[in-house]
Enzyme design. Sequence first.
Site, PDB file in Angstrom:
ATOM      1  N   GLU A 114     -10.323   7.210   4.372  1.00 26.83           N
ATOM      2  CA  GLU A 114      -9.075   6.867   5.049  1.00 26.83           C
ATOM      3  C   GLU A 114      -8.866   7.707   6.318  1.00 26.83           C
ATOM      4  O   GLU A 114      -9.834   8.165   6.931  1.00 26.83           O
ATOM      5  CB  GLU A 114      -7.891   6.990   4.095  1.00 26.83           C
ATOM      6  CG  GLU A 114      -8.027   6.042   2.899  1.00 26.83           C
ATOM      7  CD  GLU A 114      -6.752   5.928   2.106  1.00 26.83           C
ATOM      8  OE1 GLU A 114      -5.683   5.742   2.704  1.00 26.83           O
ATOM      9  OE2 GLU A 114      -6.822   6.011   0.877  1.00 26.83           O
TER      10      GLU A 114
ATOM     11  N   ASP B  13       0.866  -1.174   0.000  1.00 30.74           N
ATOM     12  CA  ASP B  13       0.000   0.000   0.000  1.00 30.74           C
ATOM     13  C   ASP B  13       0.912   1.237   0.000  1.00 30.74           C
ATOM     14  O   ASP B  13       2.142   1.140   0.086  1.00 30.74           O
ATOM     15  CB  ASP B  13      -0.983  -0.027   1.177  1.00 30.74           C
ATOM     16  CG  ASP B  13      -2.204   0.876   0.918  1.00 30.74           C
ATOM     17  OD1 ASP B  13      -2.143   1.718  -0.004  1.00 30.74           O
ATOM     18  OD2 ASP B  13      -3.205   0.765   1.644  1.00 30.74           O
TER      19      ASP B  13
HETATM   20  C1  BGC Z   1      -5.137   3.171   0.318  1.00 25.07           C
HETATM   21  C2  BGC Z   1      -5.396   2.105  -0.723  1.00 25.07           C
HETATM   22  C3  BGC Z   1      -5.301   2.662  -2.111  1.00 25.07           C
HETATM   23  C4  BGC Z   1      -3.958   3.347  -2.298  1.00 25.07           C
HETATM   24  C5  BGC Z   1      -3.768   3.924  -3.678  1.00 25.07           C
HETATM   25  C6  BGC Z   1      -3.887   3.985  -0.004  1.00 25.07           C
HETATM   26  O1  BGC Z   1      -3.795   5.100   0.819  1.00 25.07           O
HETATM   27  O2  BGC Z   1      -5.009   2.586   1.577  1.00 25.07           O
HETATM   28  O3  BGC Z   1      -6.650   1.524  -0.497  1.00 25.07           O
HETATM   29  O4  BGC Z   1      -5.466   1.645  -3.057  1.00 25.07           O
HETATM   30  O5  BGC Z   1      -3.861   4.394  -1.344  1.00 25.07           O
HETATM   31  O6  BGC Z   1      -4.555   5.012  -3.886  1.00 25.07           O
END
Ligand code: BGC
Length: 752
Positions: A519, A309
């Site tokens: 997030e 990630d």
């Molecule tokens: C998230 C992921 C995402 C990635 C790319 C991260 O901050 O946890 O779910 O796929 O960013 O955007």
Amino acid sequence: MKKTAVALMAVMLLLGCSSANKSKENKVKQARFDSAARQLVAKMTPEEKVGQMTQITLEQFGKSGPDGYFVLDEQKLRDGIVNHHLGSILNCGGQARTVKNWQEIIARMQDVATKETRLGVPIIYGIDTIHGANYVLGATLFPHNIGMAATGNVALMEKSGEIAALETRAAGIPWNFGPVLDLARQPMWPRVFETFGEDPYLASTMGAAYIQGQQGKDLSSPVKVATCMKHYLGYCFPWSGQDRTPAYIPDRQLREWFLKPYQAAVQAGTVTCMVNSSEINGIPVHASKFYLTDLLRGELGFQGLVVSDWADIENLYTREMVAKDRREAVKMAVMAGVDMSMVPYDYSFYDTLLELVQSGEVPMKRIDEAVSNILQVKYMLGLFKDPYPRKDLAGTVGAESSRQVNLQAAQEAMTLLKNEGNVLPLAKGRKVLVTGPAANKLSLLNSGWSTTWQGDQEQLYPQEKNTILEAIQEKLGKDNVTYVDAVAFDKEIDIAKAVAAAADVEAIIACVGEPCYCETPGNINDLTMTEPQLKLVKELAATGKPVVLVLVEGRPRVIRTIADSAKAILMAYLPGLEGGQAVADVLFGDANPSGKLPLTYPKYSAGFTSYDHKTSEEKGGNKYDPQWPFGYGLSYTTFEYRGLRADASEMTPKDKLTVTVEVTNTGARAGKETVQLYLSDVVASITPPVKVLKRFQKVELKPNEMKVVRFELTWDDLAFIGLDNKPVVEPGEFKAQVGKMSVSFTAREGRS
Ligand code: BGC
């Protein structure tokens, strides 16, 4: 009496046979590409290999110009693709772009990758298509997964996956970072709305359907994308409720709950996997060979590509503190099983890994394995044959037929939680007051992962779509609708004005919920709905006019203090671009709600209990006392369940047990009902949950119509994770439950 344990032969047995067949098809293909990938790896220099393992974000290769048009910087692009042999690029560079702009960006990248590099390896571009192609302007934005799970409609789930794949690939992007297969067992967590709810079976079923819709049988089809199951594993259960903080999960719970959707996704043939940003029991998953190799590949049989990630290899030494420096962090993650690093801003991973390879600290064998996993996916996607966007697909984005599927999804997601005195549906042609912060914003219906990361840029949404207010105005005529902007989420604006306006109307529609987030920025310290919104509803209810509460929220905010005063409560989740229309359709009876809660709606903001809790949690003064239980949802019609029966009173490992139930629409209008079958293991060596969802099926019934719903249970459905952390079935009594009825049967070992 304690039962004897019968160990199951393999974890795979837990899963249904149709998905097993599908995985066989996919695996055959994967093996074919394996040899092509290995042959190509054999020709690569260490630099080319390490470059393949590097993924950088689009912002590094240019910037947004006027109207959000992304302009590539040729020099930076060449530095990445030619000088650093980049394997992958991701993200949207800040906001959604037109299909045309996407196609130009991707085509230019593929030009450089295939024509200006020694081996001509195409780039694999990846993006978060979380609820439709949310970074493609004009795309179909579905309800977020939590709402899709509420529909209980597996075919609709698959269809939405298909449309999202089409609209993503039309932009030239062949790789989707989804589905999210985390479980919503910590309601504070700001990513609850990205999940399919709290139940492993529901999430497994919906996740597998989505994967099937997105990948189909042939990934090289120009309308399919590679999926990425994420965030493997245990990300969703932070002790603190805050994003990216530690989870403490006993091995048994890990396997009983959190692992299952990933097992199902592997069986459904997902070709990539993204790693949990955080840790389980003090072990950052990015640094864990156990999770990333032994369990994922060894036990689950995953054969695809593992991507980190965002910045999470770096985080091993800057945040998790398990590595002393970058060098140690990179070595740890790559040796644990990460194939590709979402770096995402620079070439530090590339430089460091190259040094580690050259010094022999990371063996070439591991690098070859990682690169071949990456190349295989590129082969499967057909990128070596044709890496370019298909111009003719541009017109498919946002098609009317897709809009209709989306409207159906939003309508079916709507979950009616309360309808005192059948106050809903409201009559048309009467006056209503519409208020609440979620009443008149498209952004709030879509929230995070919508045109931007946080989804809060109202001006980027297609203005022709209806907000809740606009859809109600269309139905009733503007003159019949009073709108008062009475509160924001965190402050009062003019509650008195709303209260005064209530005097002239027959009903009040209060649209409350949550601001846009996703997030970590969506962290909260209290699950309770914000005070100004509670106050608004209380004061409106005190007028004596019926208050209809519409909840526009990504997680179940506690509303205990207003639940009694509202006459009707409709859970809309984050219903997407057709959400405003769908809410109005349900409120005024143009659609009959059929959603069922995919999670437990808590009554209090502490002490969360899921539906599959233990008996002790509801005995001796304890109780499972949610605001609404998992699986709950009303309709404008009534359904009666009758005649639950099992076709045998005993079951052995070889048998299948058929459970049938008659469902009748006893009300006056057509409706859909998700029939849910739960199972209870009456006595077990590990304290058994009171019940566990094993099957569900959505049926549509006209008034007075009856259908027999048939469920087939296999021996594996009786299994739980036993004393040795492996699935076991313990012979003895089981109860199958549908509605308020239950039927018992006995599991017996080895009868021939
Ligand atoms: C998230 C992921 C995402 C990635 C790319 C991260 O901050 O946890 O779910 O796929 O960013 O955007």
